[in-house]
Design an enzyme around this catalytic site. Structure first.
Site, short mmCIF file in Angstrom:
data_model
loop_
_atom_site.label_atom_id
_atom_site.label_comp_id
_atom_site.label_asym_id
_atom_site.label_seq_id
_atom_site.Cartn_x
_atom_site.Cartn_y
_atom_site.Cartn_z
N SER A 46 24.13 -19.00 37.49
CA SER A 46 23.82 -19.38 38.86
C SER A 46 24.87 -18.79 39.81
CB SER A 46 23.74 -20.91 38.95
OG SER A 46 23.03 -21.30 40.08
N ASP A 92 12.69 -20.78 34.79
CA ASP A 92 13.56 -20.84 35.97
C ASP A 92 12.79 -20.30 37.18
OD1 ASP A 92 15.51 -20.63 37.92
OD2 ASP A 92 16.97 -19.60 36.64
N HIS A 123 15.93 -23.90 36.01
CA HIS A 123 17.22 -23.25 36.27
C HIS A 123 18.36 -23.92 35.50
CE1 HIS A 123 20.08 -20.83 38.42
NE2 HIS A 123 20.66 -21.86 38.97
N ASP A 124 18.27 -25.23 35.32
CA ASP A 124 19.30 -25.98 34.60
C ASP A 124 19.47 -25.52 33.15
OD1 ASP A 124 20.73 -27.69 36.11
OD2 ASP A 124 19.44 -29.44 35.82
N ARG A 130 21.42 -32.94 47.81
CA ARG A 130 21.54 -32.88 46.36
C ARG A 130 20.19 -33.17 45.68
NH1 ARG A 130 24.08 -30.36 42.37
NH2 ARG A 130 24.42 -31.66 40.53
#
Lengths: 375, 198
Positions: free
Chosen positions: A151, A312, A345-346, A220
């Site tokens: 990232s 992702d 993405h994580d 967040r």
């Protein structure tokens, strides 16, 4: 399984003066928080720099005294792991502009004696990398074996390649792009608007009073959604439709709502809203495509391991494939894997087995090739 | 050293053809056995392309450079004459856009080495003729319903393809049961290895 970790670790601090930023402004004093694991060998050839993502920090492995939770990449950094601390010296530092020990908007401005707030100058990924280079040089390291990160950490990896190609043997950019796209910038902008729209933000000068927790928490929450996938959310929150009762009041009826609220409110305890603004802007401006990624005039010899994840959608695999295309066009040695994952993405924090497979072998083979004359 | 047990005679033939310290691109490199063999015996600089994720891990374990991609979409960004040899070892029968891939291969590689199973081999012909069933053989081990192959062609087909497109055939070798075949290869060879160029 604490015995397989690096154990109890401590964050250290490295300070230097008069740091000129990309925009020409000068920070009179910069502190960089960092951690190291493993031992630097005598010839200083086994150093690996790990660069962290947007809201990460220097603490990527082991445990801080008294902590229950290990560092953010503990599954990948330690004895026998992807980044093998038995063999390599691992450095991880908090980025410039961050809020986990390195100089950022929540640091004291020596000129005024109070926190910088939005008087802090704009910083770029290149500024972060230049500060990291000072830290690496402080250890007397002449060339890094590898720079690796996912990232925003991947942005720093690519920036290292751009700015200091002769200083690294290899690069592992994970789940990243050569240039921020409108969609990525758009998500960041919504996060920023949420923070700046919070009355407690006060144009960034909120320190000492109530902080823009609400705005930061919403930012967040949005960010968190972009880090997951449709599938991973369905798995995490199997839908049991709550009863619509007569006291309907927009509470967190669904598990996913509760989860996001929890993630939002726990995030504000560890992160500074102004850092969120500065770092997200640094990402938005990231573009190593415009300057011809990899300077043409130099005969580079950097080995690349590019990794993306199938699900992702924030930094989709095609963006990693564009990195690979550029490298192919320039005749660079590159390995690319698009890991099958449903985490979104994580995944770069979660696909431990596959990443370990790739990274550990890649670094081991590279080390053998460069320093032991063969694979 | 790598064990050679996964290598076919066609692989050793390819290793004969490839020159020392050359730059090669192995399209459909699988677990990287051929690339590793070429790196060890011919000191080549090898880059692989492979679609299977598991195979990628095996290649990285061997310290090979490999790209996770299908062959059809992996070639356009290489500059002209990037490689001394582009190798399609047992992978051409899975390529979708053959014409385009060969155009690209002859652009980016000085020589192309192709090895493939001959669909007109006598055993396959008789299976179809006498049994009336889709041929299954060592080189074509899968049943019709689960084969990764999308193209079935003979030595003659490939030679016609080269002639039609103006590709020069520099060398050709025919193999059957780990021996070279010299008589009526389109009938008696199970495998063929061709070296072609633009």
């Amino acid at each position: 399984m604490k015995k397989k970790d690096v154990g109890i670790v401590k964050t250290e601090y490295f300070t230097f003066k008069n740091f000129t930023l990309e925009n020409g402004k000068i920070l009179p004093e910069v502190t960089i928080a960092y951690e190291t694991y493993g031992k630097l060998n005598d010839k200083k050839t086994n150093a690996v720099l790990i660069t962290h993502a947007f809201t990460g920090n220097a603490h990527c492995a082991g445990y801080h005294e008294g902590d229950e939770k290990p560092g953010w990449w503990n599954m990948l950094v330690g004895p026998g792991k992807a980044f093998n601390t038995d063999k390599y010296f691992i450095i991880c530092s908090n980025v410039l502009g961050g809020c986990a020990g390195s100089t950022g908007p929540s640091s004291i401005n020596p000129a005024t004696g109070i926190e910088y707030g939005t008087d802090f100058p704009a910083i770029t990924i290149s500024d972060m990398v230049r500060a990291q280079k000072k830290l690496v040089e402080f250890f007397g390291i002449e060339k890094l074996l590898c720079v690796a990160g996912g990232s925003m950490g991947g942005m720093q990896v690519l920036q290292w390649v751009m700015d200091y190609p002769e200083y690294i043997y290899s690069a592992i950019p994970i789940a990243i792009t050569l240039k921020s796209t409108p969609q990525q910038i758009a998500f960041n902008e919504v996060g920023r608007q949420s923070i700046m729209g919070d009355v407690a933000w006060k144009k960034g000068h909120y320190y000492g009073g109530p902080e823009p927790d609400k705005g930061l928490a919403v930012a967040r929450m949005l960010g968190h959604i972009t880090y997951m996938s449709d599938y991973s959310m369905q798995k995490k929150f199997p839908v049991k439709n709550p009863e619509l009762n007569e006291n309907f009041d927009f509470n967190a009826d669904f598990e996913v709502e509760e989860y996001l609220r929890y993630r939002g409110s726990s995030f504000v305890k560890r992160f500074d809203a102004n850092s969120y603004l500065y770092l997200s802007k640094a990402m938005d401006y990231f573009d190593v495509q415009k300057d011809n990624f990899l300077p043409e005039e130099k005969n580079l010899n950097i080995k690349f391991l590019v990794i993306s994840f199938k699900s992702d959608w924030l930094y989709p695999p095609y963006q990693s494939e564009n990195i690979v295309k550029q490298l192919k066009a320039k005749g660079q040695e590159v390995t690319y894997c698009n890991i099958y994952s449903t985490y979104g993405h994580d995944a770069f924090l979660l696909e431990v087995k596959d990443e370990t497979n790739l990274i550990r072998n890649f670094i081991d083979n590279l080390y053998k090739e460069v320093f032991e004359g063969g694979k | 050293m790598a064990s050679n047990k996964n290598l076919l005679l066609s692989h050793f033939k390819i290793a004969d053809i490839v020159t020392e310290k050359s730059k090669i691109l192995d399209l459909g490199c699988g677990n990287g056995d051929l690339m590793q063999y070429l790196e060890q015996t011919k000191k080549v600089n090898a880059q692989g392309v492979e679609i299977s994720e598991d195979a990628i891990y095996k290649c990285v374990e061997k310290g090979l450079c490999v790209l996770h991609s299908d062959i059809d979409n992996s070639l356009d960004s290489y500059p002209n004459n990037s490689f001394d040899f582009v190798i399609l070892s047992q992978s051409m029968q899975q390529v979708k856009k053959i014409d385009e891939v060969f155009k690209q291969c002859t652009r980016i590689g000085k020589k192309i080495i192709v090895s493939f199973p001959n669909f007109a081999h006598i055993a396959l012909r008789s299976m179809l003729f006498f049994k009336g069933m889709a041929p299954v053989a060592k080189a074509l081990p899968n049943q019709w319903n689960d084969t990764p192959n999308i193209r079935f062609f003979s030595i003659k087909d490939f030679e016609n393809f080269c002639n039609y497109n103006g590709y020069k055939i520099l060398e050709k070798y025919f193999i059957s049961n780990s021996k070279y075949v010299h008589v009526m290869p389109n009938l008696f060879a199970q495998q063929a290895v061709f070296v072609i160029t633009k």
